[in-house]
Design a protein around this motif. Structure first.
Motif, PDB file in Angstrom:
ATOM      1  N   GLN A 112       0.828  -1.204   0.000  1.00 32.33           N
ATOM      2  CA  GLN A 112       0.000   0.000   0.000  1.00 32.33           C
ATOM      3  C   GLN A 112       0.863   1.256   0.000  1.00 32.33           C
ATOM      4  O   GLN A 112       1.975   1.275   0.520  1.00 32.33           O
ATOM      5  N   SER A 113       0.336   2.296  -0.558  1.00 32.05           N
ATOM      6  CA  SER A 113       1.022   3.584  -0.518  1.00 32.05           C
ATOM      7  C   SER A 113       0.016   4.654  -0.076  1.00 32.05           C
ATOM      8  O   SER A 113      -0.957   4.922  -0.777  1.00 32.05           O
ATOM      9  N   PRO A 114       0.220   5.212   1.107  1.00 35.41           N
ATOM     10  CA  PRO A 114       1.322   4.938   2.034  1.00 35.41           C
ATOM     11  C   PRO A 114       1.099   3.635   2.800  1.00 35.41           C
ATOM     12  O   PRO A 114      -0.033   3.186   2.945  1.00 35.41           O
ATOM     13  N   ARG A 115       2.200   3.069   3.291  1.00 29.91           N
ATOM     14  CA  ARG A 115       2.134   1.849   4.077  1.00 29.91           C
ATOM     15  C   ARG A 115       1.483   2.160   5.430  1.00 29.91           C
ATOM     16  O   ARG A 115       1.670   3.257   5.965  1.00 29.91           O
ATOM     17  N   PRO A 116       0.717   1.231   6.007  1.00 22.31           N
ATOM     18  CA  PRO A 116       0.090   1.488   7.311  1.00 22.31           C
ATOM     19  C   PRO A 116       1.124   1.829   8.382  1.00 22.31           C
ATOM     20  O   PRO A 116       2.209   1.235   8.418  1.00 22.31           O
ATOM     21  N   ASP A 117       0.776   2.786   9.221  1.00 22.36           N
ATOM     22  CA  ASP A 117       1.649   3.085  10.356  1.00 22.36           C
ATOM     23  C   ASP A 117       1.125   2.449  11.649  1.00 22.36           C
ATOM     24  O   ASP A 117       1.771   2.517  12.697  1.00 22.36           O
ATOM     25  N   ALA A 118      -0.036   1.789  11.568  1.00 23.81           N
ATOM     26  CA  ALA A 118      -0.573   1.013  12.689  1.00 23.81           C
ATOM     27  C   ALA A 118      -1.456  -0.104  12.140  1.00 23.81           C
ATOM     28  O   ALA A 118      -2.231   0.131  11.209  1.00 23.81           O
ATOM     29  N   ILE A 119      -1.321  -1.285  12.702  1.00 26.76           N
ATOM     30  CA  ILE A 119      -2.161  -2.426  12.319  1.00 26.76           C
ATOM     31  C   ILE A 119      -2.907  -2.887  13.565  1.00 26.76           C
ATOM     32  O   ILE A 119      -2.289  -3.274  14.564  1.00 26.76           O
ATOM     33  N   GLN A 120      -4.220  -2.816  13.515  1.00 29.14           N
ATOM     34  CA  GLN A 120      -5.062  -3.269  14.619  1.00 29.14           C
ATOM     35  C   GLN A 120      -5.591  -4.662  14.299  1.00 29.14           C
ATOM     36  O   GLN A 120      -6.356  -4.842  13.359  1.00 29.14           O
ATOM     37  N   MET A 121      -5.148  -5.652  15.068  1.00 27.28           N
ATOM     38  CA  MET A 121      -5.634  -7.021  14.887  1.00 27.28           C
ATOM     39  C   MET A 121      -6.878  -7.240  15.743  1.00 27.28           C
ATOM     40  O   MET A 121      -6.855  -7.002  16.945  1.00 27.28           O
ATOM     41  N   VAL A 122      -7.935  -7.695  15.117  1.00 26.84           N
ATOM     42  CA  VAL A 122      -9.142  -8.088  15.859  1.00 26.84           C
ATOM     43  C   VAL A 122      -9.261  -9.596  15.676  1.00 26.84           C
ATOM     44  O   VAL A 122     -10.078 -10.105  14.912  1.00 26.84           O
ATOM     45  N   ILE A 123      -8.385 -10.283  16.381  1.00 21.68           N
ATOM     46  CA  ILE A 123      -8.220 -11.729  16.233  1.00 21.68           C
ATOM     47  C   ILE A 123      -8.081 -12.327  17.627  1.00 21.68           C
ATOM     48  O   ILE A 123      -7.337 -11.816  18.460  1.00 21.68           O
ATOM     49  N   ALA A 124      -8.771 -13.418  17.886  1.00 23.96           N
ATOM     50  CA  ALA A 124      -8.730 -14.052  19.196  1.00 23.96           C
ATOM     51  C   ALA A 124      -7.650 -15.129  19.257  1.00 23.96           C
ATOM     52  O   ALA A 124      -7.438 -15.860  18.286  1.00 23.96           O
ATOM     53  N   GLY A 125      -7.015 -15.192  20.390  1.00 24.86           N
ATOM     54  CA  GLY A 125      -6.172 -16.343  20.688  1.00 24.86           C
ATOM     55  C   GLY A 125      -4.903 -16.504  19.891  1.00 24.86           C
ATOM     56  O   GLY A 125      -4.327 -15.556  19.364  1.00 24.86           O
ATOM     57  N   GLN A 126      -4.491 -17.796  19.774  1.00 27.86           N
ATOM     58  CA  GLN A 126      -3.202 -18.119  19.196  1.00 27.86           C
ATOM     59  C   GLN A 126      -3.083 -17.823  17.715  1.00 27.86           C
ATOM     60  O   GLN A 126      -1.980 -17.801  17.185  1.00 27.86           O
TER      61      GLN A 126
END
Length: 394
Positions: free
Chosen positions: A220-234
């Motif tokens: 992506q341009s611009p590249r993300p400066d934060a990634i929020q994971m909404v993922i449970a567990g391992q």
């Protein structure tokens, strides 16, 4: 003609005596509680195991102190494996076979949604430990209560924090479940309202290779400066590891924010140094604000299991605690009486003081504990425990 009247009289007296003796014994049968949660793959078995440990510790403490209403507590543990069908079947077994007074636990929202249908059908109180999908309480079933936050309670705050930190291009990576998609929509709505650009990516919990999704973010341009994971567990473990190996995150340029599945110490065993600098949404009081009950619990848990408890364990301990308090308040293990008592309860636990309002607006507020302790923490050293991690919010 009865030639032995005294023999029959003696037999009758014996039966009467046995009946009187059986009465108190029956009254002292254990109070049955059901626990549901993931104890094996593909569910978050590390979180499930920690929840089970916390509950069993409390059971032993209560029983050692004399039980409740003069009766011991007996918990039956059901492994739901993170699968809705397993959760539904487990709930039915606990209700119809084990005749439980209440069901507690669960880590996965989609599984919880299957379980509460059975609890509602049979009129059995169900109290969720670490399940966040709004839909769980939004159904407004009288039997369903929740200690954990709704997505709308947590992820609005998480989204606001990313904006306050000055992140300008945020990626949301969410699992394809009720929890993941619901949380992603809450974050997206908040970012949109604040005019902050974002992108969304959906991942399947059963996959192990997240590289294609991560490469798309890198391109992506611009590249993300934060990634929020909404993922449970391992499932987060592999995503973190692969993002790190690609040089995407966590780095000085791109923050990586996860959820409670990253609190267990197993993250260090799988991810290693890549877990350093991770940001994690943590539903727990900071160590500096622990009450005496929390300090005693942490000490007892650490001594028994040779590891510090995370916020998930504190939630699990309090889940059983509110049900036991409701039984005391009701003076009965009757299911309907417990439900009524839960609506009226005010219980000081190790993590918070709990009440369950009957508000119907917004829809998820019904029987939802609202004053959930909430921090965002960051690991700053390898093998760091959550209680020693830096608190970046609030």
């Amino acid at each position: 003609m009865n030639r032995h009247p005294h023999r029959h009289l003696g037999t009758a007296l014996t039966l009467v005596a046995l009946a009187f003796a059986a009465g108190p014994a029956m009254a002292e049968d254990p109070i049955a509680i059901g626990w549901v949660g993931p104890l094996s793959p593909p569910g978050n078995y590390s979180g499930g195991q920690e929840m089970q440990w916390a509950v069993q510790l409390e059971v032993d403490q209560i029983n050692k102190a004399g039980g409740v209403l003069g009766r011991q507590i007996e918990v039956t543990y059901e492994d739901t494996k993170g699968q809705p069908a397993e959760g539904s079947a487990a709930a039915v077994r606990l209700i119809t076979k084990d005749n439980v007074a209440a069901i507690i636990g669960e880590f996965h929202s989609s599984v919880a949604l299957a379980e509460i249908e059975e609890a509602h059908k049979y009129g059995v109180p169900w109290v969720g430990t670490d399940v966040w999908a709004d839909a769980i309480t939004a159904k407004q079933y009288p039997e369903v209560f929740r200690l954990a936050p709704a997505n709308s309670l947590v992820y609005v705050k998480a989204a606001d924090w990313t904006v306050e930190q000055g992140f300008k291009n945020i990626a949301i990576v969410a699992e394809n479940t009720d929890f993941g998609q619901g949380g992603a929509q809450v974050i997206a709505g908040e970012l949109k309202a604040k005019g902050v650009p974002y992108t969304m990516a959906t991942v399947d919990l059963n996959q192990q290779d997240f590289t294609p999704a991560l490469l798309r973010l890198m391109s992506q341009s611009p590249r993300p400066d934060a990634i929020q994971m909404v993922i449970a567990g391992q499932a987060q473990y592999q995503l973190v590891k692969q993002a790190c190996q690609l040089g995407l995150a966590p780095t000085a340029e791109t923050a990586l924010i996860g959820s409670s599945g990253l609190l267990q110490k197993e993250v260090w065993e799988v991810v290693g140094p890549c877990a350093k600098h991770l940001l994690i949404v943590n539903v727990a009081q900071p160590k500096s604000q622990w009450n005496d009950k929390a300090k005693e619990f942490v000490k007892a848990f650490t001594e028994r299991y040779n590891r510090a408890p995370t916020g998930v364990a504190l939630e699990a301990y309090d889940t059983l605690g509110v049900v036991i308090e409701a039984i005391r308040k009701a003076g009965s293990a009757d299911r309907a009486a417990i439900i009524k008592a839960l609506e009226e309860i005010r219980y000081e636990g190790v993590n918070a003081t709990y009440t369950f309002p009957t508000d119907k607006t917004p829809d998820w507020a019904f029987h939802q504990f609202k004053d959930v302790p909430f921090t965002i923490i960051q690991y700053t050293e390898e093998n760091q425990s959550p209680e020693d991690a830096a608190i970046v919010y609030p």
